[in-house]
Design an enzyme around this catalytic site. Sequence first.
Site, mmCIF file in Angstrom:
data_model
loop_
_atom_site.group_PDB
_atom_site.id
_atom_site.type_symbol
_atom_site.label_atom_id
_atom_site.label_comp_id
_atom_site.label_asym_id
_atom_site.label_seq_id
_atom_site.Cartn_x
_atom_site.Cartn_y
_atom_site.Cartn_z
ATOM 1 N N SER A 101 12.082 6.428 4.089
ATOM 2 C CA SER A 101 12.745 6.087 2.821
ATOM 3 C C SER A 101 12.259 6.976 1.674
ATOM 4 N N TRP A 172 16.196 -3.495 -6.940
ATOM 5 C CA TRP A 172 15.880 -3.028 -5.580
ATOM 6 C C TRP A 172 15.823 -1.499 -5.493
ATOM 7 N N THR A 174 14.106 1.814 -4.696
ATOM 8 C CA THR A 174 12.995 2.462 -3.985
ATOM 9 C C THR A 174 12.355 3.523 -4.887
ATOM 10 N N CYS A 249 26.718 10.407 -2.241
ATOM 11 C CA CYS A 249 25.265 10.526 -2.002
ATOM 12 C C CYS A 249 24.860 9.568 -0.885
ATOM 13 N N ARG A 254 22.971 7.786 4.420
ATOM 14 C CA ARG A 254 23.294 6.962 5.596
ATOM 15 C C ARG A 254 23.248 7.809 6.874
ATOM 16 N N GLU A 374 21.671 0.653 1.794
ATOM 17 C CA GLU A 374 22.658 1.718 2.047
ATOM 18 C C GLU A 374 23.933 1.157 2.648
ATOM 19 N N THR A 376 25.352 -2.947 3.829
ATOM 20 C CA THR A 376 24.877 -3.896 4.841
ATOM 21 C C THR A 376 25.624 -3.672 6.159
HETATM 22 P P1 TGC Z 1 36.781 2.489 -2.734
HETATM 23 O O1 TGC Z 1 37.992 2.255 -3.580
HETATM 24 O O2 TGC Z 1 36.884 2.318 -1.256
HETATM 25 O O3 TGC Z 1 36.221 3.979 -2.984
HETATM 26 C C1 TGC Z 1 36.089 4.515 -4.277
HETATM 27 C C2 TGC Z 1 36.182 6.032 -4.164
HETATM 28 O O4 TGC Z 1 35.076 6.515 -3.395
HETATM 29 C C3 TGC Z 1 35.562 7.215 -2.220
HETATM 30 N N1 TGC Z 1 34.599 6.887 -1.135
HETATM 31 C C4 TGC Z 1 33.648 7.732 -0.710
HETATM 32 N N2 TGC Z 1 33.378 9.002 -1.058
HETATM 33 C C5 TGC Z 1 32.326 9.593 -0.448
HETATM 34 N N3 TGC Z 1 31.543 8.963 0.480
HETATM 35 C C6 TGC Z 1 31.786 7.679 0.831
HETATM 36 N N4 TGC Z 1 30.993 7.054 1.707
HETATM 37 C C7 TGC Z 1 32.885 7.016 0.235
HETATM 38 N N5 TGC Z 1 33.412 5.768 0.352
HETATM 39 C C8 TGC Z 1 34.470 5.708 -0.494
HETATM 40 C C9 TGC Z 1 36.944 6.684 -1.984
HETATM 41 O O5 TGC Z 1 37.720 7.610 -1.255
HETATM 42 C C10 TGC Z 1 37.435 6.505 -3.411
HETATM 43 O O6 TGC Z 1 37.758 7.791 -3.912
HETATM 44 P P2 TGC Z 1 38.920 7.998 -5.045
HETATM 45 O O7 TGC Z 1 39.093 9.473 -5.153
HETATM 46 O O8 TGC Z 1 40.120 7.281 -4.502
HETATM 47 O O9 TGC Z 1 38.389 7.370 -6.297
HETATM 48 O O10 TGC Z 1 35.610 1.620 -3.338
HETATM 49 P P3 TGC Z 1 35.354 0.040 -3.315
HETATM 50 O O11 TGC Z 1 34.949 -0.366 -4.675
HETATM 51 O O12 TGC Z 1 36.518 -0.683 -2.673
HETATM 52 O O13 TGC Z 1 34.050 -0.095 -2.384
HETATM 53 C C11 TGC Z 1 34.065 0.160 -1.070
HETATM 54 C C12 TGC Z 1 32.698 -0.202 -0.417
HETATM 55 C C13 TGC Z 1 32.484 -1.695 -0.323
HETATM 56 C C14 TGC Z 1 32.784 0.383 0.969
HETATM 57 C C15 TGC Z 1 31.541 0.440 -1.234
HETATM 58 O O14 TGC Z 1 31.406 -0.153 -2.473
HETATM 59 C C16 TGC Z 1 30.211 0.365 -0.504
HETATM 60 O O15 TGC Z 1 29.904 1.228 0.319
HETATM 61 N N6 TGC Z 1 29.354 -0.667 -0.823
HETATM 62 C C17 TGC Z 1 28.009 -0.730 -0.299
HETATM 63 C C18 TGC Z 1 27.047 -0.428 -1.436
HETATM 64 C C19 TGC Z 1 25.866 0.351 -0.969
HETATM 65 O O16 TGC Z 1 25.826 0.935 0.113
HETATM 66 N N7 TGC Z 1 24.835 0.402 -1.798
HETATM 67 C C20 TGC Z 1 23.684 1.185 -1.502
HETATM 68 C C21 TGC Z 1 22.795 1.331 -2.718
HETATM 69 S S1 TGC Z 1 21.612 2.646 -2.570
HETATM 70 C C22 TGC Z 1 20.524 2.142 -1.404
HETATM 71 O O17 TGC Z 1 20.642 1.164 -0.778
HETATM 72 C C23 TGC Z 1 19.386 3.043 -1.227
HETATM 73 S S2 TGC Z 1 18.232 2.527 -0.072
HETATM 74 C C24 TGC Z 1 17.124 3.728 -0.349
HETATM 75 C C25 TGC Z 1 16.143 3.969 0.741
HETATM 76 O O18 TGC Z 1 16.471 4.683 1.710
HETATM 77 O O19 TGC Z 1 15.001 3.504 0.548
HETATM 78 P P1 FAD Z 2 24.973 -8.810 -1.386
HETATM 79 O O1 FAD Z 2 25.928 -7.751 -1.732
HETATM 80 O O2 FAD Z 2 24.856 -9.980 -2.303
HETATM 81 O O3 FAD Z 2 25.314 -9.354 0.082
HETATM 82 C C1 FAD Z 2 24.816 -10.579 0.600
HETATM 83 C C2 FAD Z 2 25.529 -10.837 1.931
HETATM 84 O O4 FAD Z 2 26.946 -10.958 1.704
HETATM 85 C C3 FAD Z 2 25.365 -9.680 2.938
HETATM 86 O O5 FAD Z 2 25.212 -10.190 4.220
HETATM 87 C C4 FAD Z 2 26.685 -8.944 2.833
HETATM 88 O O6 FAD Z 2 27.020 -8.246 4.031
HETATM 89 C C5 FAD Z 2 27.652 -10.093 2.561
HETATM 90 N N1 FAD Z 2 28.876 -9.611 1.911
HETATM 91 C C6 FAD Z 2 29.016 -9.070 0.669
HETATM 92 N N2 FAD Z 2 30.291 -8.714 0.454
HETATM 93 C C7 FAD Z 2 30.989 -9.060 1.581
HETATM 94 C C8 FAD Z 2 32.356 -8.931 1.988
HETATM 95 N N3 FAD Z 2 33.271 -8.359 1.203
HETATM 96 N N4 FAD Z 2 32.699 -9.402 3.208
HETATM 97 C C9 FAD Z 2 31.766 -9.949 4.029
HETATM 98 N N5 FAD Z 2 30.455 -10.082 3.709
HETATM 99 C C10 FAD Z 2 30.082 -9.639 2.496
HETATM 100 N N6 FAD Z 2 19.741 0.114 -4.057
HETATM 101 C C11 FAD Z 2 19.756 1.229 -4.862
HETATM 102 O O7 FAD Z 2 20.683 1.426 -5.641
HETATM 103 N N7 FAD Z 2 18.735 2.132 -4.784
HETATM 104 C C12 FAD Z 2 17.664 1.985 -3.965
HETATM 105 O O8 FAD Z 2 16.767 2.849 -3.917
HETATM 106 C C13 FAD Z 2 17.612 0.813 -3.128
HETATM 107 N N8 FAD Z 2 16.520 0.582 -2.329
HETATM 108 C C14 FAD Z 2 16.415 -0.631 -1.701
HETATM 109 C C15 FAD Z 2 15.204 -0.967 -1.080
HETATM 110 C C16 FAD Z 2 15.048 -2.221 -0.489
HETATM 111 C C17 FAD Z 2 13.725 -2.606 0.114
HETATM 112 C C18 FAD Z 2 16.146 -3.130 -0.474
HETATM 113 C C19 FAD Z 2 16.012 -4.485 0.182
HETATM 114 C C20 FAD Z 2 17.338 -2.793 -1.071
HETATM 115 C C21 FAD Z 2 17.482 -1.557 -1.715
HETATM 116 N N9 FAD Z 2 18.654 -1.246 -2.429
HETATM 117 C C22 FAD Z 2 18.700 -0.109 -3.213
HETATM 118 C C23 FAD Z 2 19.722 -2.232 -2.558
HETATM 119 C C24 FAD Z 2 20.618 -2.362 -1.342
HETATM 120 O O9 FAD Z 2 21.493 -1.285 -1.234
HETATM 121 C C25 FAD Z 2 21.361 -3.691 -1.457
HETATM 122 O O10 FAD Z 2 20.402 -4.706 -1.181
HETATM 123 C C26 FAD Z 2 22.542 -3.797 -0.515
HETATM 124 O O11 FAD Z 2 23.558 -2.877 -0.867
HETATM 125 C C27 FAD Z 2 23.133 -5.213 -0.473
HETATM 126 O O12 FAD Z 2 23.295 -5.740 -1.750
HETATM 127 P P2 FAD Z 2 22.724 -7.221 -2.088
HETATM 128 O O13 FAD Z 2 21.299 -7.256 -1.655
HETATM 129 O O14 FAD Z 2 23.036 -7.491 -3.486
HETATM 130 O O15 FAD Z 2 23.503 -8.196 -1.122
#
Ligand code: TGC
Ligand code: FAD
Length: 395
Positions: A101, A172, A174, A249, A254, A374, A376
């Site tokens: 991470s 959350w 990192t 990004c 991922r 990144e 769920t």
């Molecule tokens: P949606 O309407 O589907 O998409 C909006 C625009 O984005 C484009 N797009 C992407 N582009 C590049 N890469 C991807 N993976 C892309 N996915 C979608 C899409 O084509 C669209 O483009 P445009 O030109 O039409 O505007 O967006 P939505 O609001 O319906 O959301 C879709 C959803 C649920 C899949 C998205 O919000 C999502 O992936 N949610 C999960 C959130 C997430 O992964 N958060 C992570 C936070 S960072 C983290 O966890 C770091 S951990 C750090 C560590 O390693 O320690």
């Molecule tokens: P929620 O979105 O509240 O989800 C809760 C539950 O509901 C999950 O099981 C989910 O799958 C489910 N759910 C939500 N929506 C739906 C749907 N439409 N249909 C079915 N099920 C659904 N984020 C950053 O930006 N930067 C970081 O560096 C970063 N580092 C992290 C480090 C750690 C240790 C952790 C735990 C998290 C980190 N995150 C970071 C955040 C991480 O990306 C989020 O925790 C993750 O995206 C899920 O968001 P949430 O925890 O709010 O859960």
Amino acid sequence: MASAKTDKFQFHDYYLVDDLLNDDHRLAREAVREWVKQEVSPIIEEYSEKAQCPQHLFKGLAEIGAFGPSLPVKYGGGGMDEIAYGVIMQELERGDSGIRSMASVQGSLVMYPIYRYASEEQKMKYLPKLGSGEFIGCFGLTEPDHGSNPAGMVTNIKDDGDAYILNGAKMWITNSPVADLAVVWAKDEEGKIRGMVVESGSKGFSAPEIHGKLSLRASITGELVFEDVRVPKENVFPEIKGLKGPLSCLSKARYGIAWGAIGAALDCYDSALRYSIEREQFGKPIGGFQLTQKKLAEMITEITKAQLLAWRLGTLANDGKASPAQISMAKRNNVNMALEIAREARQIHGGMGITNEYPIMRHMMNLETVLTYEGTHDIHLLITGMDVTGLNAFK
Ligand code: TGC
Ligand code: FAD
């Protein structure tokens, strides 16, 4: 027929995936594997137990080229390809998901957006120092009330002449408590999501640590709080607007996790295989019982499938053809695979499996986070569902 005892199988490469790698990949992998053996393995249980981040490893990670391996050398990266990036993440996560991470965030979530979206001046200001580990970065997308749905974010910027005024909070994050800068995503006055570099010394910026994590304990996690923080206009990425900025990004990170999870699985499998041969019950090694063999055979089968999935994804990424949905499939499958293997490995170790003499519980607990961050497990399932049906379950 080779067996698990020959050198070929020393690292459990059942389908000889190694033959698909080139010399650069193998060199990178060996260097990182050796570094993990020397620098991470001897200390990781202690840091994890104390919930402390081994911050001294940031410099070493930079030296072995773990920050942005596939970014250009000019911009602080390693100038290698996507498969090299993948094998490096695999070897880091063989040590610990938290160490991987540290590298994922710095390379894919901080250096990559600056490389891709910032002005040339900003690139040269930040990237060499991030690549060398002189600066540590973090990535702020998730908010307390907007995790899976980052489009709902409320963190915002308002125009104030030569700067924007940033308000809001991220959750959350990192590395945030130790970061020199944060790549932050916030809405502008038109409601468009914009990315920007925010320096941690800015007035109104704070990053309190989150305590009480039972997972990813060797990684430091915090909040980001912005109270009227002035962000110079040149720090805001000029062109990119909308969620595709941060999501692009995430695709990069991922991808690395899809490879990284294999490392954690391999470490659990290796420990379980060794234990099954050494540990005797009922007068013979437990590995001689059919039920143990079933577990081990299924583990190596799943690892092998994950290795092939990651390798193919790597070749697609090298050709610029890996789609976000393909990356989602590999992240979801490989992390879940690793978690299942950790659980099976724990059983094979019996009572010893719950102790810190073996790495299993640490990996298992870490992987609970990796399954969630990144995107769920279920969010990635829905991305695949949307891709195959053409129907969007999120809207
Ligand atoms: P949606 O309407 O589907 O998409 C909006 C625009 O984005 C484009 N797009 C992407 N582009 C590049 N890469 C991807 N993976 C892309 N996915 C979608 C899409 O084509 C669209 O483009 P445009 O030109 O039409 O505007 O967006 P939505 O609001 O319906 O959301 C879709 C959803 C649920 C899949 C998205 O919000 C999502 O992936 N949610 C999960 C959130 C997430 O992964 N958060 C992570 C936070 S960072 C983290 O966890 C770091 S951990 C750090 C560590 O390693 O320690
Ligand atoms: P929620 O979105 O509240 O989800 C809760 C539950 O509901 C999950 O099981 C989910 O799958 C489910 N759910 C939500 N929506 C739906 C749907 N439409 N249909 C079915 N099920 C659904 N984020 C950053 O930006 N930067 C970081 O560096 C970063 N580092 C992290 C480090 C750690 C240790 C952790 C735990 C998290 C980190 N995150 C970071 C955040 C991480 O990306 C989020 O925790 C993750 O995206 C899920 O968001 P949430 O925890 O709010 O859960």
